[in-house]
Structure formats: structure tokens, C-alpha cells
Design a protein around this motif. Structure first.
Motif, PDB file in Angstrom:
ATOM      1  N   GLU A   1       0.808  -1.228   0.000  1.00  0.00           N
ATOM      2  CA  GLU A   1       0.000   0.000   0.000  1.00  0.00           C
ATOM      3  C   GLU A   1       0.843   1.280   0.000  1.00  0.00           C
ATOM      4  N   GLU A   2       2.002   1.234   0.693  1.00  0.00           N
ATOM      5  CA  GLU A   2       2.799   2.464   0.840  1.00  0.00           C
ATOM      6  C   GLU A   2       3.669   2.754  -0.381  1.00  0.00           C
ATOM      7  N   ALA A   3       3.786   1.810  -1.298  1.00  0.00           N
ATOM      8  CA  ALA A   3       4.689   2.022  -2.450  1.00  0.00           C
ATOM      9  C   ALA A   3       4.215   3.238  -3.240  1.00  0.00           C
ATOM     10  N   ARG A   4       5.174   4.115  -3.548  1.00  0.00           N
ATOM     11  CA  ARG A   4       4.775   5.382  -4.181  1.00  0.00           C
ATOM     12  C   ARG A   4       5.683   5.717  -5.369  1.00  0.00           C
ATOM     13  N   ILE A   5       5.066   6.112  -6.448  1.00  0.00           N
ATOM     14  CA  ILE A   5       5.803   6.697  -7.583  1.00  0.00           C
ATOM     15  C   ILE A   5       4.919   7.784  -8.207  1.00  0.00           C
ATOM     16  N   PRO A   6       5.496   8.618  -9.054  1.00  0.00           N
ATOM     17  CA  PRO A   6       4.667   9.610  -9.748  1.00  0.00           C
ATOM     18  C   PRO A   6       3.963   9.000 -10.964  1.00  0.00           C
ATOM     19  N   PHE A   7       2.845   9.624 -11.331  1.00  0.00           N
ATOM     20  CA  PHE A   7       2.053   9.175 -12.478  1.00  0.00           C
ATOM     21  C   PHE A   7       1.650  10.367 -13.344  1.00  0.00           C
ATOM     22  N   MET A   8       1.120  10.033 -14.511  1.00  0.00           N
ATOM     23  CA  MET A   8       0.621  11.071 -15.411  1.00  0.00           C
ATOM     24  C   MET A   8      -0.508  10.472 -16.251  1.00  0.00           C
ATOM     25  N   ALA A   9      -1.527  11.281 -16.520  1.00  0.00           N
ATOM     26  CA  ALA A   9      -2.621  10.832 -17.391  1.00  0.00           C
ATOM     27  C   ALA A   9      -2.147  10.890 -18.845  1.00  0.00           C
ATOM     28  N   MET A  10      -2.604   9.946 -19.652  1.00  0.00           N
ATOM     29  CA  MET A  10      -2.109   9.829 -21.026  1.00  0.00           C
ATOM     30  C   MET A  10      -2.220  11.118 -21.860  1.00  0.00           C
ATOM     31  N   PRO A  11      -3.313  11.890 -21.747  1.00  0.00           N
ATOM     32  CA  PRO A  11      -3.353  13.111 -22.567  1.00  0.00           C
ATOM     33  C   PRO A  11      -2.195  14.057 -22.248  1.00  0.00           C
ATOM     34  N   ASP A  12      -1.776  14.097 -20.994  1.00  0.00           N
ATOM     35  CA  ASP A  12      -0.625  14.942 -20.652  1.00  0.00           C
ATOM     36  C   ASP A  12       0.670  14.376 -21.234  1.00  0.00           C
TER      37      ASP A  12
ATOM     38  N   SER B   1       3.325  14.587 -13.210  1.00  0.00           N
ATOM     39  CA  SER B   1       2.071  15.218 -12.832  1.00  0.00           C
ATOM     40  C   SER B   1       1.759  15.020 -11.347  1.00  0.00           C
ATOM     41  N   PHE B   2       1.420  13.807 -10.905  1.00  0.00           N
ATOM     42  CA  PHE B   2       1.053  13.639  -9.488  1.00  0.00           C
ATOM     43  C   PHE B   2       1.701  12.378  -8.927  1.00  0.00           C
ATOM     44  N   SER B   3       2.047  12.444  -7.620  1.00  0.00           N
ATOM     45  CA  SER B   3       2.676  11.294  -6.983  1.00  0.00           C
ATOM     46  C   SER B   3       1.664  10.670  -6.014  1.00  0.00           C
TER      47      SER B   3
ATOM     48  N   ALA C   1       3.542  22.140 -18.322  1.00  0.00           N
ATOM     49  CA  ALA C   1       2.764  22.019 -17.080  1.00  0.00           C
ATOM     50  C   ALA C   1       1.676  21.005 -17.376  1.00  0.00           C
ATOM     51  N   PRO C   2       1.470  20.038 -16.490  1.00  0.00           N
ATOM     52  CA  PRO C   2       0.407  19.065 -16.762  1.00  0.00           C
ATOM     53  C   PRO C   2      -0.965  19.733 -16.648  1.00  0.00           C
ATOM     54  N   GLU C   3      -1.907  19.276 -17.436  1.00  0.00           N
ATOM     55  CA  GLU C   3      -3.279  19.806 -17.316  1.00  0.00           C
ATOM     56  C   GLU C   3      -4.087  18.988 -16.317  1.00  0.00           C
ATOM     57  N   TYR C   4      -3.633  17.754 -16.066  1.00  0.00           N
ATOM     58  CA  TYR C   4      -4.390  16.872 -15.175  1.00  0.00           C
ATOM     59  C   TYR C   4      -3.599  16.591 -13.898  1.00  0.00           C
ATOM     60  N   ASP C   5      -4.033  17.223 -12.772  1.00  0.00           N
ATOM     61  CA  ASP C   5      -3.496  16.780 -11.482  1.00  0.00           C
ATOM     62  C   ASP C   5      -4.271  15.515 -11.091  1.00  0.00           C
ATOM     63  N   ALA C   6      -4.011  14.962  -9.906  1.00  0.00           N
ATOM     64  CA  ALA C   6      -4.649  13.679  -9.568  1.00  0.00           C
ATOM     65  C   ALA C   6      -6.175  13.797  -9.614  1.00  0.00           C
ATOM     66  N   GLU C   7      -6.699  14.871  -9.012  1.00  0.00           N
ATOM     67  CA  GLU C   7      -8.154  15.040  -8.922  1.00  0.00           C
ATOM     68  C   GLU C   7      -8.781  15.089 -10.326  1.00  0.00           C
ATOM     69  N   ARG C   8      -8.213  15.946 -11.156  1.00  0.00           N
ATOM     70  CA  ARG C   8      -8.783  16.107 -12.500  1.00  0.00           C
ATOM     71  C   ARG C   8      -8.557  14.853 -13.350  1.00  0.00           C
TER      72      ARG C   8
END
Ligand code: SER
Length: 338
Positions: A226-237, A262-264, A314-321
Motif C-alpha cells: 500500500e505504501e509504495a509510491r511513484i509519480p504518475f501522469m494521465a495519457m493526454p498529458d 504530474s502527481f505522486s 505544465a500538466p493539465e491533469y493533477d490527480a483530482e482532475r
């Protein structure tokens, strides 16, 4: 006369499909695509597609005789988990095919006396944090830090970044009259998540797999804790990053390889977002220690300020969006009625 094209390798893969959709919206773009696999039926009208192997030199020579490549998006690769299983094949695809294409682009640049632009997606996998404590301490990693990959894929990508730089700066530059070189540009992507396609053979795949399984009502056992963390990005970005980098004036670029992100999120945070949209989702955590160790070696976040400064990234999609406006609605639509 040869036909002028934008050339996309690995076009049937996740980034390839998304990039092809985007580039084909401009009718001025003539697009040549290549992959070992056919394009999905809905994309087949968007390009001239060649099904074949990049290591087939005869095929590449034939393509160069028919097409003048202005820009090459070299996306074909074996991803990190698959490359650990088939390291030699990974080296062939990820390194030898890249070398062949760089050489082709360099010769083409000299022939037509104008740089061929070579856009290369690299990866967070080129980083290698030695242990969890170091990863926790150095949260946002810059381009030149921790370049000690622990995977074959990471080694392949890091070396090809360097090869690309070499071809763009030094290849055949000893002669008195220096011929034009390639215009090599690269972005290091974090884990990518698409609403339309599912990845295969990567190690960041647990996030998209969790989402796509939930949308289909299938149980999912996440292969990292559960604690494993990396950054991600939505494909359109991810597609925007490639296009923005390609469009940037060369003089604005202070480097050839840029982090973009974009978001970690931790795996638990991905789960929570998936559960918020699909409350019946059955998600468990059953770490595969080898795959988890790869994720543990990738930084929790990467610093993309150079890309922001130099070419306005700048990414257009943060995690929420990303989840609310792209992933959840897109995935619901994808599986609706199935
Ligand atoms: N998403 C890729 C992988 O998991 C990293 O670039 O291999």
C-alpha cells in the motif's frame, strides 16, 4: 519524390495510439506508423501502417527510400517487467533498434541538409534509489541525480538518452565541413495511465490495472504494498509533453533530456480513488517482492522544473482532475454495456 511524413514506431502501444489520435487531427500531418502488431481497427484510417520489425534493416531501407521523415517519435520498447524476463530481447528492441533508427535519422539529416527531429520517450526507470530510506529522504529527484537504474529497461533507456545526445552533437563531426546532425529531444515519463488502453509488461501497471479491473467488476490483487509510491501522469498529458517538446524552439532548450510529471500517489491512494468511483471494487495487496523492489528503486517524485522553465511544460491533469474528468468517465465509457 519521397513523401514527407511524421514517423511513429511502436504505434500500436499505449502512447503510440494516443499520439496517433492527436497528430492525425491535423490534416496537414501525413503519418507513417510502424509496429510488430496491427493498429486497432478504429485507428487504421489515420496513418499508413507498416507491420514489421525495426531490426529488419531491409525494411527500414525501403521505408527511407519511399518516405522523407521530418520527425521520428521512437516509442517502440519492451517495458521494465518484461525486460527483466527477456533481457536480451529487451536489449535488441530497446537499444539496437534505437541505434539503427538514430543512424538512419543522422544519415537522413546529412542527405537532406536539415535536421531530422528525433523524439524519444525515456522513463523514471533510469533512476535507481539504493534503498527505501534513501527514497524517503530524496523525494523529488532532478535529471542528473541517482542515474543508477536497477532494471534492464532503465539501463537501456539511460544509454539511449546518451546515444541520442551523441548522435546530435558528435556523430561524424570530425570532417572539416560539419554536416547537420539530428535534433534529439527526450522526456522521462513517470507511470502513465490511460482510460482507453491497458499497459503490458510495465511495472507501474498496477495503477491502471486496478482501475480497469474495478470498472469491469473484476477482483484485483495489487503487486506492490500500500505504501509504495511513484509519480504518475494521465495519457493526454503524456502526449502533450511529447508535442510541446517537439514544438519548442531549439534555442530555448538548455538540455536534451527532461523530467516531466504530474502527481505522486501511493498504491493505497490509487486504491482509495478507485474505490470512490467503484465502491464495490475488490482490491487486495499481494506484493510480488521482485516487482515491488523495482518500484522501490524509482523515486517518489521527479522534479520537472527544467521542462517548465524551458518549454512551458505544465500538466493539465493533477490527480483530482485526472481521475474525475479523464480516467473514471473514460473507463466507464470503455466498459459500458460489456
Ligand atoms: N511504465 C514503465 C514501466 O513500468 C516505466 O517507463 O516499465
Amino acid at each position: 519524390m519521397r513523401k514527407r511524413v511524421i514517423f511513429i514506431t511502436g504505434a500500436s502501444g499505449e502512447v503510440g495510439q494516443a499520439l496517433l489520435r492527436d497528430l492525425s487531427q491535423n490534416p496537414a500531418n501525413q503519418i507513417l506508423t510502424m509496429d510488430l502488431h496491427p493498429l486497432p481497427p478504429e485507428l487504421r484510417s489515420l496513418s499508413t501502417h507498416v507491420e514489421g520489425d525495426l531490426l529488419n534493416m531491409r525494411l527500414l531501407a525501403r521505408l527511407v527510400s519511399e518516405y522523407e521523415m521530418d520527425t521520428i517519435y521512437h516509442l517502440a520498447a519492451l517495458l521494465s517487467t518484461r525486460a527483466e524476463i527477456q533481457p536480451e530481447e529487451a536489449h535488441q528492441v530497446n537499444v539496437e533498434a534505437t541505434m539503427a533508427l538514430l543512424k538512419l535519422a543522422a544519415e537522413e539529416s546529412q542527405w537532406r541538409k536539415r535536421s531530422v527531429q528525433f523524439i524519444f520517450p525515456s522513463s523514471i526507470a533510469i533512476y535507481g534509489m539504493p534503498d527505501r530510506a534513501t527514497k524517503a529522504h530524496f523525494q523529488r529527484v532532478r535529471e542528473f541525480e541517482w542515474n543508477q537504474p536497477r532494471t534492464m529497461y532503465g539501463c537501456n533507456k539511460l544509454y539511449c538518452e546518451q546515444l541520442g545526445s551523441y548522435f546530435s552533437r558528435h556523430y561524424r563531426q570530425l570532417a572539416a565541413e560539419q554536416p547537420p546532425t539530428i535534433d534529439f529531444r527526450s522526456v522521462r515519463f513517470p507511470g502513465l495511465i490511460s482510460a482507453v488502453t491497458v499497459p503490458s509488461g510495465g511495472t507501474s501497471d498496477y495503477a491502471p490495472e486496478m482501475l480497469h479491473a474495478a470498472a469491469q467488476g473484476k477482483p484485483y490483487a495489487c503487486f506492490v504494498r500500500e505504501e509504495a509510491r511513484i509519480p504518475f501522469m494521465a495519457m493526454p498529458d503524456a502526449v502533450r509533453a511529447l508535442l510541446l517538446l517537439a514544438a519548442a524552439p531549439r534555442a530555448a532548450l538548455t538540455r536534451q533530456v527532461y523530467n516531466v510529471t504530474s502527481f505522486s500517489l501511493s498504491a493505497a491512494q490509487v486504491r482509495d480513488r478507485v474505490l470512490a468511483a467503484f465502491p464495490a471494487a475488490q482490491i487486495t495487496f499481494e506484493p510480488d517482492l521482485k516487482r515491488e523492489a523495482i518500484i522501490d528503486s524509482w523515486p517518489a517524485d521527479i522534479d520537472d522544473s527544467a521542462a517548465r522553465m524551458d518549454w512551458g511544460w505544465a500538466p493539465e491533469y493533477d490527480a483530482e482532475r485526472a481521475f474525475q474528468e479523464y480516467l473514471i468517465p473514460g473507463i466507464r465509457e470503455r466498459y459500458a454495456g460489456r
